[in-house]
Design an enzyme around this catalytic site. Sequence first.
Site, PDB file in Angstrom:
ATOM      1  N   VAL A  11       0.832  -1.196   0.000  1.00 14.55           N
ATOM      2  CA  VAL A  11       0.000   0.000   0.000  1.00 14.55           C
ATOM      3  C   VAL A  11       0.874   1.256   0.000  1.00 14.55           C
ATOM      4  CG1 VAL A  11      -1.680   1.314   1.348  1.00 14.55           C
ATOM      5  CG2 VAL A  11      -1.928  -1.167   1.128  1.00 14.55           C
ATOM      6  N   LYS A  35      14.700  -3.010   2.810  1.00 14.59           N
ATOM      7  CA  LYS A  35      13.790  -2.335   1.869  1.00 14.59           C
ATOM      8  C   LYS A  35      14.364  -0.989   1.450  1.00 14.59           C
ATOM      9  CE  LYS A  35       9.174  -3.835   3.067  1.00 14.59           C
ATOM     10  NZ  LYS A  35       8.037  -3.460   3.881  1.00 14.59           N
ATOM     11  N   GLU A 154      -7.833   1.513   2.018  1.00 18.90           N
ATOM     12  CA  GLU A 154      -7.238   1.207   0.720  1.00 18.90           C
ATOM     13  C   GLU A 154      -7.926  -0.028   0.147  1.00 18.90           C
ATOM     14  OE1 GLU A 154      -4.680   2.701  -1.099  1.00 18.90           O
ATOM     15  OE2 GLU A 154      -5.529   1.200  -2.446  1.00 18.90           O
ATOM     16  N   GLU A 158      -3.658  -6.812  -5.133  1.00 17.32           N
ATOM     17  CA  GLU A 158      -2.322  -7.177  -5.599  1.00 17.32           C
ATOM     18  C   GLU A 158      -2.404  -7.620  -7.056  1.00 17.32           C
ATOM     19  OE1 GLU A 158       0.097  -9.754  -3.173  1.00 17.32           O
ATOM     20  OE2 GLU A 158      -0.668  -8.773  -1.371  1.00 17.32           O
ATOM     21  N   ASN A 229     -14.181  -6.429   1.994  1.00 15.04           N
ATOM     22  CA  ASN A 229     -13.367  -7.637   1.825  1.00 15.04           C
ATOM     23  C   ASN A 229     -14.153  -8.889   2.218  1.00 15.04           C
ATOM     24  OD1 ASN A 229     -11.176  -6.416   0.771  1.00 15.04           O
ATOM     25  ND2 ASN A 229      -9.798  -6.805   2.465  1.00 15.04           N
ATOM     26  N   LEU A 271     -16.882 -14.647  -9.017  1.00 15.02           N
ATOM     27  CA  LEU A 271     -17.666 -15.880  -9.015  1.00 15.02           C
ATOM     28  C   LEU A 271     -16.871 -16.999  -9.670  1.00 15.02           C
ATOM     29  CD1 LEU A 271     -21.298 -14.683  -9.887  1.00 15.02           C
ATOM     30  CD2 LEU A 271     -20.445 -15.503  -7.690  1.00 15.02           C
ATOM     31  N   CYS A 281      -5.044 -10.620   2.749  1.00 17.11           N
ATOM     32  CA  CYS A 281      -6.200  -9.787   3.124  1.00 17.11           C
ATOM     33  C   CYS A 281      -7.418 -10.575   3.598  1.00 17.11           C
ATOM     34  CB  CYS A 281      -6.566  -8.894   1.959  1.00 17.11           C
ATOM     35  SG  CYS A 281      -5.165  -7.902   1.444  1.00 17.11           S
TER      36      CYS A 281
END
Length: 458
Positions: A11, A35, A154, A158, A229, A271, A281
């Site tokens: 994100v 990182k 958010e 992905e 979600n 579906l 998530c």
Amino acid sequence: MKIAIIGTGYVGLTTAVVLSYLNHDVAAVDKDESKLTLLHEGKSPIHEPGIQNLLDEVWHTIRFTPSVAEVVPEAELILIAVGTPPKKSGEADTRHVEQAAREVAQVCLPDRHYTLVVKSTVPIGTNQRVVEVVEDVFSARGIRGNISVASNPEFLQEGLALQGAFYPDRIVVGANSDEAIDTLRRLYQPILEQTFDPPSEFPRPPSYHLPPMMTTDPNSAEMIKYAANTFLALKISFINEIAGLCEEVDADVTEVARGIGLDARIGQQFLRAGLGWGGSCYPKDTAALLGVAAQSGYKMPITEAARTVNFRQRERIVEKLRGTLGTLKGKSIGILGLAFKPNTDDVREAPALDIIRELLAEGAIVRAHDPIAIPNAQAALPGKDDTIPELQFTEDVYELSYDADALVLVTEWDFYHKLELRRLAKQMKTPILIDGRNVYSPEEARTAGFHYIGVGRI
Ligand code: UGA
């Protein structure tokens, strides 16, 4: 607008790159040295279609730093995009969010106004908690301070993160202050009005309509994220439940999904029956929602059932293998796909991992392929440092089929759509294909020589 983004995960980094592309002045903060090293070299630490090219374009304009104190005082808006990993109880752990808020409050200047935006997925009530954390720091500092806290969930997917960031369906803002809402409206203006020149890799879809910015109270904004979600997760579980019954009554779930999806109230998306959902998530957010409900003593049987059906899909695939091969002991099984979905190297909660663990537990020999997720899967499974002969990873999908007793397609990478099925079937000991994502036409696979078994198909 001068922006500081705390956290450079999926994100945070996507947001940083997109806002910089939209000509905002972006600084990105992360404490993870590995990182930061990559980012300082201009390399994206995440795999996401298009992100490296866009990062190349805007990299010189973004300041990457480990220090909140270095960038927050001068910023007008601060976005918190740090992780909220699950606790043992399933609830989301907001420790990093609170810590980020604390650090921001410690360094912001008393005579300036800031908008502090929570983008991380957080339990309902976190916005209020952040307000309290900020106030505590201000009183410890003996200042009045002037921070408006807002929630801006958010909805990034992905594999489609940049597409979704440039062309969102909606932007949700939960805030009690008009100042915060105005700041966020200015932040997103180029997206709300689509005034930017689209990057060449992400042209504006011809049918795209200007997205609404919905404003609401912070608790509702936080709930919208979880409810969205969970609804998508249960839509998938619903079609998977129907798929199981289709198998009992000789119906084809892909036809059923098409038929119900043509009803505009239902819609075609989400579906696709198969191995169900994984990733960082849905498993985490459905568990977190149940955690929030449990705290209130409220039952959510639909959400619980969505989880049960989802994880049963993984067991059912192994049952199908047992059904065709008898015992799995000593059988050689090829796994096509390790990532939780195509176009990502993310293997968090990936169905492939559970299936492989179960196959190994039953004494099978597993050979696994994925176009990009092998290193992450190796780290999550035995097979790298503690190499076991029963589990091998290969970059050659045809090699994997050699002498195999069965193949299981777990992730629907485009690459697998184009495989030479006849060649695969010919090389196998027994040409059994368990298509966990209904990628192939049963007829085509059978003509190629396979004993084909899909999910909910005839
Ligand atoms: C999901 C949501 O789609 C995003 O809107 C949200 O922002 C994100 O979670 C998040 O909370 O951060 P993501 O997990 O990246 O995004 O992936 P999805 O594309 O939604 O797919 C999730 C899983 O569902 C995958 O394992 C996929 O294979 C599976 N799926 C999806 C199905 O089994 N059937 C379908 O019809 C669709």
